[in-house]
Design a protein around this motif. Structure first.
Motif, PDB file in Angstrom:
ATOM      1  N   PHE A 224       4.845  -3.607   2.403  1.00 22.94           N
ATOM      2  CA  PHE A 224       5.660  -2.957   1.376  1.00 22.94           C
ATOM      3  C   PHE A 224       5.207  -1.507   1.234  1.00 22.94           C
ATOM      4  O   PHE A 224       4.016  -1.237   1.055  1.00 22.94           O
ATOM      5  N   ALA A 225       6.155  -0.585   1.303  1.00 21.74           N
ATOM      6  CA  ALA A 225       5.878   0.828   1.117  1.00 21.74           C
ATOM      7  C   ALA A 225       7.049   1.442   0.359  1.00 21.74           C
ATOM      8  O   ALA A 225       8.020   0.760   0.028  1.00 21.74           O
ATOM      9  N   SER A 226       6.954   2.716   0.095  1.00 25.47           N
ATOM     10  CA  SER A 226       8.001   3.396  -0.672  1.00 25.47           C
ATOM     11  C   SER A 226       8.993   4.078   0.256  1.00 25.47           C
ATOM     12  O   SER A 226       8.631   4.601   1.315  1.00 25.47           O
TER      13      SER A 226
ATOM     14  N   ALA B 133       9.710  14.717  14.398  1.00 23.89           N
ATOM     15  CA  ALA B 133       8.739  15.760  14.716  1.00 23.89           C
ATOM     16  C   ALA B 133       7.684  15.878  13.627  1.00 23.89           C
ATOM     17  O   ALA B 133       6.481  15.968  13.907  1.00 23.89           O
ATOM     18  N   PHE B 134       8.125  15.868  12.369  1.00 22.53           N
ATOM     19  CA  PHE B 134       7.167  15.934  11.264  1.00 22.53           C
ATOM     20  C   PHE B 134       6.236  14.720  11.265  1.00 22.53           C
ATOM     21  O   PHE B 134       5.043  14.837  10.991  1.00 22.53           O
ATOM     22  N   ASP B 135       6.782  13.546  11.577  1.00 25.85           N
ATOM     23  CA  ASP B 135       5.959  12.333  11.636  1.00 25.85           C
ATOM     24  C   ASP B 135       4.857  12.493  12.679  1.00 25.85           C
ATOM     25  O   ASP B 135       3.698  12.142  12.436  1.00 25.85           O
ATOM     26  N   SER B 136       5.211  12.998  13.833  1.00 25.55           N
ATOM     27  CA  SER B 136       4.243  13.140  14.921  1.00 25.55           C
ATOM     28  C   SER B 136       3.166  14.160  14.585  1.00 25.55           C
ATOM     29  O   SER B 136       1.974  13.937  14.842  1.00 25.55           O
ATOM     30  N   ILE B 137       3.573  15.291  14.007  1.00 27.25           N
ATOM     31  CA  ILE B 137       2.605  16.323  13.643  1.00 27.25           C
ATOM     32  C   ILE B 137       1.658  15.807  12.561  1.00 27.25           C
ATOM     33  O   ILE B 137       0.440  16.005  12.625  1.00 27.25           O
TER      34      ILE B 137
ATOM     35  N   GLN C   2       2.240   8.272   7.584  1.00 25.09           N
ATOM     36  CA  GLN C   2       2.496   6.838   7.445  1.00 25.09           C
ATOM     37  C   GLN C   2       3.701   6.425   8.281  1.00 25.09           C
ATOM     38  O   GLN C   2       3.669   5.413   8.999  1.00 25.09           O
ATOM     39  N   ARG C   3       4.759   7.200   8.203  1.00 25.73           N
ATOM     40  CA  ARG C   3       5.982   6.874   8.934  1.00 25.73           C
ATOM     41  C   ARG C   3       5.758   6.859  10.447  1.00 25.73           C
ATOM     42  O   ARG C   3       6.475   6.168  11.185  1.00 25.73           O
ATOM     43  N   SER C   4       4.759   7.599  10.917  1.00 25.74           N
ATOM     44  CA  SER C   4       4.520   7.670  12.358  1.00 25.74           C
ATOM     45  C   SER C   4       4.067   6.334  12.941  1.00 25.74           C
ATOM     46  O   SER C   4       4.102   6.151  14.168  1.00 25.74           O
ATOM     47  N   TYR C   5       3.649   5.390  12.082  1.00 26.36           N
ATOM     48  CA  TYR C   5       3.198   4.077  12.548  1.00 26.36           C
ATOM     49  C   TYR C   5       4.298   3.023  12.504  1.00 26.36           C
ATOM     50  O   TYR C   5       4.106   1.911  12.997  1.00 26.36           O
TER      51      TYR C   5
ATOM     52  N   SER D 243       0.840  -1.196   0.000  1.00 24.67           N
ATOM     53  CA  SER D 243       0.000   0.000   0.000  1.00 24.67           C
ATOM     54  C   SER D 243       0.873   1.242   0.000  1.00 24.67           C
ATOM     55  O   SER D 243       1.699   1.416   0.901  1.00 24.67           O
ATOM     56  N   PRO D 244       0.693   2.120  -0.989  1.00 28.35           N
ATOM     57  CA  PRO D 244       1.533   3.319  -1.038  1.00 28.35           C
ATOM     58  C   PRO D 244       1.195   4.320   0.062  1.00 28.35           C
ATOM     59  O   PRO D 244       2.048   5.093   0.476  1.00 28.35           O
ATOM     60  N   TYR D 245      -0.059   4.316   0.510  1.00 32.38           N
ATOM     61  CA  TYR D 245      -0.491   5.247   1.546  1.00 32.38           C
ATOM     62  C   TYR D 245      -1.090   4.411   2.682  1.00 32.38           C
ATOM     63  O   TYR D 245      -2.253   4.008   2.639  1.00 32.38           O
ATOM     64  N   PHE D 246      -0.269   4.152   3.681  1.00 26.49           N
ATOM     65  CA  PHE D 246      -0.647   3.291   4.788  1.00 26.49           C
ATOM     66  C   PHE D 246      -0.816   4.156   6.032  1.00 26.49           C
ATOM     67  O   PHE D 246       0.142   4.460   6.739  1.00 26.49           O
TER      68      PHE D 246
END
Length: 483
Positions: free
Chosen positions: A363-365, A471-475, A377-380, A337-340
């Protein structure tokens, strides 16, 4: 006098401010996920006037009343036409939990689980277009085309040329394309002129033209991608019919190329895919026709059912079916999934499955094309890695846009739906639930090929990423709840 006026204006401002905040507490949570309600309330509490304006534009995912009535009518028609169609007999190796998933989808969508069908998965852009062009050249009655994004260019020429050959020999070609998306991308005018010149019937989906009385929440989009030829052969998956760079200069400058998965299927399930096209066509044109019937002698080793979803369907069908599959799997789950950006239920389902010993690979990018979604997505990732989920990142500059899942050895999902709240609640999507070991083998083969061009993310490496990125991931995670 001036002091009294100032006091009066201040009192009026405070009264309005308090009233807007109190109204938000009552209005916003109604029929909304708690996380989403809290996010909206946070925006309104920070700035009530601006917050209410944004909420008014984006806070309601209900379609206009007229479209809702149409969708209810077409769903009733589909239900009546499929009432006497029995679900297909079990294929060898059918897991004991699959009938429950099939029944769930049928109850929510009226779509039967039918076969026999055959299918092949295409993983390269030019091969995907060649497959469609070849089938369009075989058309005898009609070609139905529905895409989120459809753009005539050098890379898509063979598809448009095939449509021209079809209309030249008298084949009816009907084309649906998402309106707001298509006007945002280059070559909209040239694409429309090309389709009109060949004689194709073109309609915009979910048009946003307030001056014509065409209005709904701006980010409600028709994200489906499908092609149906004569009701006998169909295509669906993650593909947008545009140059793999999406023709944006910034993408070309970064060297970005999108990679998709695209399924060609023959047999009875194609009729259900065509019924979905007709439901969208009727919503835009008021043209209601008799649904196609099965043609030819079906053959193959698969059964399949269409999973339609979107604001016009009650119950978030794709989310419910996906959740059931994750809960039911006994050995292995592969998710591409590209947007998880999962909701809470999906997040717990996946991590719980990993904790009970299911082998799960996501699988992601490595690179993202949408800043906030990418960081949300990265926050997970940390939670997934700690639960035991294997995360495989496809090497940049390719954006892995494929959307499919496999469950154990005999069940798979492929279609347009991402694993995010936009696909579950805001977008019209189409997915196919496919029963059969041969399809799982094809999709796993594609995943194996992806792995050769990817790196596996480790928890140690992830925790060592720069603080700014964290920080960006959390926001960004906060914004994922807004729907």
């Amino acid at each position: 006098m001036e002091l009294n006026l100032t006091q009066a204006l201040t009192a009026l401002y405070v009264t309005i401010d308090v009233a807007l905040r109190l109204a938000a507490i009552v209005v916003v949570p109604y029929n909304r996920r708690p996380a989403s309600a809290i996010a909206w309330l946070l925006i309104i509490m920070i700035q009530p006037v601006a917050g209410w304006i944004i909420f008014g534009l984006l806070g309601n995912n209900r379609l206009p009343a007229g479209r809702r009535k149409k969708m209810a009518a077409i769903q009733e028609l589909i239900g009546e036409s499929t009432l006497d169609i029995d679900d297909a007999a079990a294929l060898p190796g059918r897991p004991p939990w699959l009938p429950g998933v099939v029944e769930l989808n049928r109850r929510l969508s009226s779509m039967p689980h039918i076969g026999p069908a055959s299918a092949v998965v295409w993983g390269e852009f030019d091969a995907q277009l060649e497959a469609m062009a070849r089938r369009i050249d075989e058309a005898e009655r009609f070609v139905h085309v529905e895409f989120y994004l459809l753009v005539a260019s050098e890379r898509t020429e063979q598809f448009f040329a095939a449509l021209e050959r079809a209309t030249a020999r008298g084949i009816v070609v009907r084309v649906l394309v998402d309106h707001l998306t298509s006007v945002r991308y280059p070559r909209r005018k040239e694409t429309v002129e090309r389709l009109e010149a060949m004689g194709a019937e073109l309609r915009d989906m979910l048009p946003l033209r307030p001056w014509r009385g065409q209005w709904q929440r701006p980010d409600l989009r028709n994200h489906r991608k499908l092609v149906v030829i004569d009701g006998a052969v169909g295509f669906t998956g993650s593909l947008n019919l545009i140059d793999p760079s999406y023709l944006w200069r910034r993408n070309i400058r970064r060297g970005l190329q999108w990679r998709d998965s695209w399924i060609e299927i023959s047999g009875p399930p194609v009729v259900a895919l065509d019924a979905l096209f007709w439901s969208d066509w009727w919503a835009e044109t008021n043209e209601l026709v008799e649904l196609a019937s099965e043609t030819g002698a079906p053959d193959g080793d698969l059964n399949a059912s269409v999973i339609p979803s979107g604001p016009g369907f009650e119950g978030e069908i794709n989310l419910r079916v996906f959740l059931e599959l994750v809960h039911a799997a006994e050995r292995r789950i592969t998710i591409v999934s590209p947007y998880f950006v999962p909701d809470e239920a999906m997040r717990y389902a996946i991590t719980s499955a990993a904790m009970r010993g299911i082998e799960i690979e996501l699988f992601a990018s490595e690179i993202g094309d949408q800043f906030w979604t990418y960081h949300a997505q990265r926050s997970y990732y940390e939670e997934l890695l700690r639960a035991g989920v294997r995360i495989t990142l496809f090497a940049k500059p390719t954006v892995l846009h494929s959307k499919f899942m496999t469950f154990d050895e005999h069940v798979s999902i492929i279609g347009s739906s991402n694993i995010d709240m936009r696909s579950f609640g805001l977008n019209f999507e189409v997915s196919m639930l496919i029963e059969g070991a041969s399809m799982v083998a094809q999709l796993q083969g594609m995943a194996d090929a992806y792995r050769q061009q990817s790196t596996q993310l480790t928890l140690d490496a992830w925790m060592a990423r720069p603080r700014v990125a964290q920080a960006f991931d959390s926001i960004a995670r906060l914004t994922s709840a807004l729907q």
